[in-house]
Design a protein around this motif. Structure first.
Motif, PDB file in Angstrom:
ATOM      1  N   ARG A 136       0.966  -1.340  -0.150  1.00  0.00           N
ATOM      2  CA  ARG A 136      -0.120  -0.141   0.077  1.00  0.00           C
ATOM      3  C   ARG A 136       0.848   1.285  -0.027  1.00  0.00           C
ATOM      4  NH1 ARG A 136      -4.481   1.311   4.551  1.00  0.00           N
ATOM      5  NH2 ARG A 136      -2.383   1.827   5.635  1.00  0.00           N
ATOM      6  N   VAL A 137       0.653   2.147  -1.033  1.00  0.00           N
ATOM      7  CA  VAL A 137       1.272   3.170  -1.134  1.00  0.00           C
ATOM      8  C   VAL A 137       0.421   4.641  -0.922  1.00  0.00           C
ATOM      9  CG1 VAL A 137       2.987   4.748  -2.744  1.00  0.00           C
ATOM     10  CG2 VAL A 137       2.848   1.949  -2.841  1.00  0.00           C
ATOM     11  N   ILE A 138       0.898   5.585   0.081  1.00  0.00           N
ATOM     12  CA  ILE A 138       0.279   6.615   0.320  1.00  0.00           C
ATOM     13  C   ILE A 138       0.715   7.932  -0.239  1.00  0.00           C
ATOM     14  CG2 ILE A 138      -0.705   7.839   2.238  1.00  0.00           C
ATOM     15  CD1 ILE A 138      -0.576   5.586   4.149  1.00  0.00           C
ATOM     16  N   PHE A 139       0.167   8.661  -0.832  1.00  0.00           N
ATOM     17  CA  PHE A 139       0.598   9.791  -1.364  1.00  0.00           C
ATOM     18  C   PHE A 139      -0.204  10.990  -0.781  1.00  0.00           C
ATOM     19  CE2 PHE A 139       0.607   7.344  -5.341  1.00  0.00           C
ATOM     20  CZ  PHE A 139       1.888   6.952  -5.496  1.00  0.00           C
ATOM     21  N   ASN A 140       0.611  12.044  -0.012  1.00  0.00           N
ATOM     22  CA  ASN A 140       0.127  13.062   0.579  1.00  0.00           C
ATOM     23  C   ASN A 140       0.274  14.373  -0.397  1.00  0.00           C
ATOM     24  OD1 ASN A 140      -0.535  12.279   3.440  1.00  0.00           O
ATOM     25  ND2 ASN A 140       1.581  11.549   3.144  1.00  0.00           N
ATOM     26  N   ILE A 141      -0.966  14.789  -0.674  1.00  0.00           N
ATOM     27  CA  ILE A 141      -0.454  15.871  -1.701  1.00  0.00           C
ATOM     28  C   ILE A 141      -0.747  17.229  -0.911  1.00  0.00           C
ATOM     29  CG2 ILE A 141      -1.656  16.873  -3.893  1.00  0.00           C
ATOM     30  CD1 ILE A 141      -0.645  13.862  -4.198  1.00  0.00           C
ATOM     31  N   GLU A 142       0.223  18.018  -1.215  1.00  0.00           N
ATOM     32  CA  GLU A 142       0.276  19.393  -0.271  1.00  0.00           C
ATOM     33  C   GLU A 142      -0.275  20.562  -1.149  1.00  0.00           C
ATOM     34  OE1 GLU A 142       4.482  19.658   0.015  1.00  0.00           O
ATOM     35  OE2 GLU A 142       4.756  18.044   1.727  1.00  0.00           O
ATOM     36  N   ASP A 143      -0.884  21.289  -0.442  1.00  0.00           N
ATOM     37  CA  ASP A 143      -1.612  22.546  -1.198  1.00  0.00           C
ATOM     38  C   ASP A 143      -0.507  23.660  -1.679  1.00  0.00           C
ATOM     39  OD1 ASP A 143      -3.794  24.341  -1.967  1.00  0.00           O
ATOM     40  OD2 ASP A 143      -3.374  25.512  -0.310  1.00  0.00           O
ATOM     41  N   ILE A 144      -0.578  24.176  -2.856  1.00  0.00           N
ATOM     42  CA  ILE A 144       0.256  25.255  -3.335  1.00  0.00           C
ATOM     43  C   ILE A 144      -0.605  26.463  -3.349  1.00  0.00           C
ATOM     44  CG2 ILE A 144       1.875  24.249  -4.187  1.00  0.00           C
ATOM     45  CD1 ILE A 144       1.037  24.842  -6.886  1.00  0.00           C
ATOM     46  N   ASN A 145      -0.161  27.761  -3.523  1.00  0.00           N
ATOM     47  CA  ASN A 145      -0.945  28.812  -3.561  1.00  0.00           C
ATOM     48  C   ASN A 145      -1.453  29.030  -5.243  1.00  0.00           C
ATOM     49  OD1 ASN A 145      -2.677  31.133  -3.001  1.00  0.00           O
ATOM     50  ND2 ASN A 145      -0.923  32.697  -2.983  1.00  0.00           N
ATOM     51  N   ASP A 146      -2.137  28.181  -5.851  1.00  0.00           N
ATOM     52  CA  ASP A 146      -2.345  28.127  -7.240  1.00  0.00           C
ATOM     53  C   ASP A 146      -3.921  28.836  -7.498  1.00  0.00           C
ATOM     54  OD1 ASP A 146      -3.467  25.952  -6.075  1.00  0.00           O
ATOM     55  OD2 ASP A 146      -3.650  25.123  -7.999  1.00  0.00           O
ATOM     56  N   ASN A 147      -4.598  29.556  -6.303  1.00  0.00           N
ATOM     57  CA  ASN A 147      -5.875  29.952  -6.795  1.00  0.00           C
ATOM     58  C   ASN A 147      -5.866  31.357  -6.077  1.00  0.00           C
ATOM     59  OD1 ASN A 147      -7.652  27.812  -7.727  1.00  0.00           O
ATOM     60  ND2 ASN A 147      -6.579  26.740  -6.256  1.00  0.00           N
ATOM     61  N   ALA A 175     -14.968  37.005   0.195  1.00  0.00           N
ATOM     62  CA  ALA A 175     -14.212  36.125  -0.796  1.00  0.00           C
ATOM     63  C   ALA A 175     -13.951  34.641  -0.506  1.00  0.00           C
ATOM     64  CB  ALA A 175     -13.161  36.762  -1.255  1.00  0.00           C
ATOM     65  N   HIS A 176     -13.954  33.945  -1.723  1.00  0.00           N
ATOM     66  CA  HIS A 176     -13.600  32.546  -1.564  1.00  0.00           C
ATOM     67  C   HIS A 176     -12.449  32.054  -2.281  1.00  0.00           C
ATOM     68  CE1 HIS A 176     -17.524  31.613   0.438  1.00  0.00           C
ATOM     69  NE2 HIS A 176     -17.895  32.582  -0.297  1.00  0.00           N
ATOM     70  N   ASP A 177     -11.715  31.232  -1.584  1.00  0.00           N
ATOM     71  CA  ASP A 177     -10.464  30.899  -2.128  1.00  0.00           C
ATOM     72  C   ASP A 177     -10.166  29.149  -2.017  1.00  0.00           C
ATOM     73  OD1 ASP A 177      -7.673  30.278  -2.670  1.00  0.00           O
ATOM     74  OD2 ASP A 177      -7.011  32.367  -1.971  1.00  0.00           O
ATOM     75  N   ALA A 178      -9.981  28.921  -3.145  1.00  0.00           N
ATOM     76  CA  ALA A 178     -10.059  27.245  -3.220  1.00  0.00           C
ATOM     77  C   ALA A 178      -8.778  26.677  -2.416  1.00  0.00           C
ATOM     78  CB  ALA A 178      -9.766  26.637  -4.538  1.00  0.00           C
ATOM     79  N   ASP A 179      -7.804  27.347  -2.162  1.00  0.00           N
ATOM     80  CA  ASP A 179      -6.761  26.971  -1.140  1.00  0.00           C
ATOM     81  C   ASP A 179      -7.331  26.685   0.235  1.00  0.00           C
ATOM     82  OD1 ASP A 179      -5.055  26.671  -3.597  1.00  0.00           O
ATOM     83  OD2 ASP A 179      -4.833  28.845  -3.580  1.00  0.00           O
ATOM     84  N   ILE A 180      -6.095  26.129   0.954  1.00  0.00           N
ATOM     85  CA  ILE A 180      -6.612  26.140   2.256  1.00  0.00           C
ATOM     86  C   ILE A 180      -5.497  26.874   3.193  1.00  0.00           C
ATOM     87  CG2 ILE A 180      -7.790  24.050   1.937  1.00  0.00           C
ATOM     88  CD1 ILE A 180      -5.242  22.517   3.054  1.00  0.00           C
ATOM     89  N   PRO A 239       1.436  36.405  -2.364  1.00  0.00           N
ATOM     90  CA  PRO A 239       0.285  36.538  -2.266  1.00  0.00           C
ATOM     91  C   PRO A 239      -0.573  37.048  -3.496  1.00  0.00           C
ATOM     92  CG  PRO A 239       1.247  38.487  -1.450  1.00  0.00           C
ATOM     93  CD  PRO A 239       2.310  37.663  -1.807  1.00  0.00           C
ATOM     94  N   ARG A 240      -1.600  36.206  -3.623  1.00  0.00           N
ATOM     95  CA  ARG A 240      -2.697  36.562  -4.415  1.00  0.00           C
ATOM     96  C   ARG A 240      -3.785  37.303  -3.943  1.00  0.00           C
ATOM     97  NH1 ARG A 240      -3.023  32.839  -9.296  1.00  0.00           N
ATOM     98  NH2 ARG A 240      -0.893  31.601  -9.339  1.00  0.00           N
TER      99      ARG A 240
END
Length: 270
Positions: A136-147, A175-180, A239-240
């Motif tokens: 079993r392989v686990i991928f942790n996808i990290e957030d980047i500021n792309d929104n 305002a809403h931002d898809a990033d976290i 920043p965006r």
């Protein structure tokens, strides 16, 4: 005297026993059966996990899975190592069977996969053949500021009586931002103007929003409309930001008495 024969069913085989050996053999058979299932269970090995940012370039190397699992590279090749993609699961990574390197197979968009979840984890199974092995392989996808922050409307409209008192407050759409996390909206700014100030507040869930504060009374006779620019800024590096126009229509109030052009009118009779 006829010998008594008993048949025991063990892992798909019928075994014929005499009465003298029955008890001792059945105990041994139970131990053998337990060992068999333990061996089968051990065809699945421990987990290995990788963390890497979303939107990473296709073909980027994120690790050497052969080395991390303690496998000989030849085993990857002879075992035809691959990720199980049955059930319409996407193949996010490829394996170089000659080196054991794990590379990104396609664009990975964290927001598409996990939306606003604080943790974005993809579980996949690495399959090896001859003999069968599962990892079993686990991928942790990290957030980047792309929104960038976005407002629901292109223009926010208010109708405010010119009789409104100084200090009156007006709630603004957030305002809403898809990033976290820090890549989401962190602050707001209001372009300097004559009539309004901005107050930035934080909700219990950590999200920020703004309120307009009337700092100088409005006068419809002098200005019928006021246009403001509100900017939302996230905490990414760099920043965006996103902007929205605020259109204030000043409503008339009965704050003026009728006035004649002169204090006294004289009538001359001809």
């Amino acid at each position: 005297m006829f010998a008594l024969h008993v048949y025991c069913y063990i892992s798909g085989f019928n075994v014929c026993l005499t009465s003298e050996a029955l008890q001792r053999f059945c105990v041994t058979a139970e131990m053998f059966g337990l060992l068999f299932f333990v061996l089968v269970a051990h065809t699945a090995y421990g987990d290995v996990s990788y963390s890497f940012p979303e939107e990473i370039k296709r073909g980027s190397v994120i690790g050497n899975i052969a080395k991390d699992l303690g496998l000989d590279v030849k085993r990857m090749l002879t075992g035809k190592a691959r990720f199980d993609t049955e059930g319409n699961r996407k193949r996010y990574c490829d394996i170089n069977l000659n080196t054991g390197e794990l590379t990104v197979a396609e664009r990975i968009d964290r927001e598409e996969i996990c939306e606003k979840k604080s943790s974005c984890v993809i579980n996949q199974e690495l399959v090896l053949e001859n003999p069968l092995g599962l990892h079993r392989v686990i991928f942790n996808i990290e957030d980047i500021n792309d929104n960038s922050p976005q407002f629901k409307q292109s223009v926010i409209k208010f109708e405010i009586q010119e009789s409104a008192l100084k200090g009156s407050r007006y709630l603004l759409d957030e305002a809403h931002d898809a990033d976290i996390s820090m890549n989401a909206v962190q602050s707001y700014m209001l372009r300097e103007n004559e009539h309004f100030l901005l107050s930035v507040l934080t909700r219990t869930n950590g999200r920020t929003y703004g309120e307009l504060i009337l700092n100088k009374e409005l006068d419809r006779e002098q200005q019928k409309e006021v246009t403001l620019i509100l900017t939302a800024v996230d905490g990414g590096t760099p920043p965006r930001s996103g902007t929205v126009a605020i259109h204030v229509i000043v409503l008339d109030a009965n704050d003026n008495a009728p006035v004649f052009s002169q204090a006294v009118y004289k009538v001359i009779e001809l």
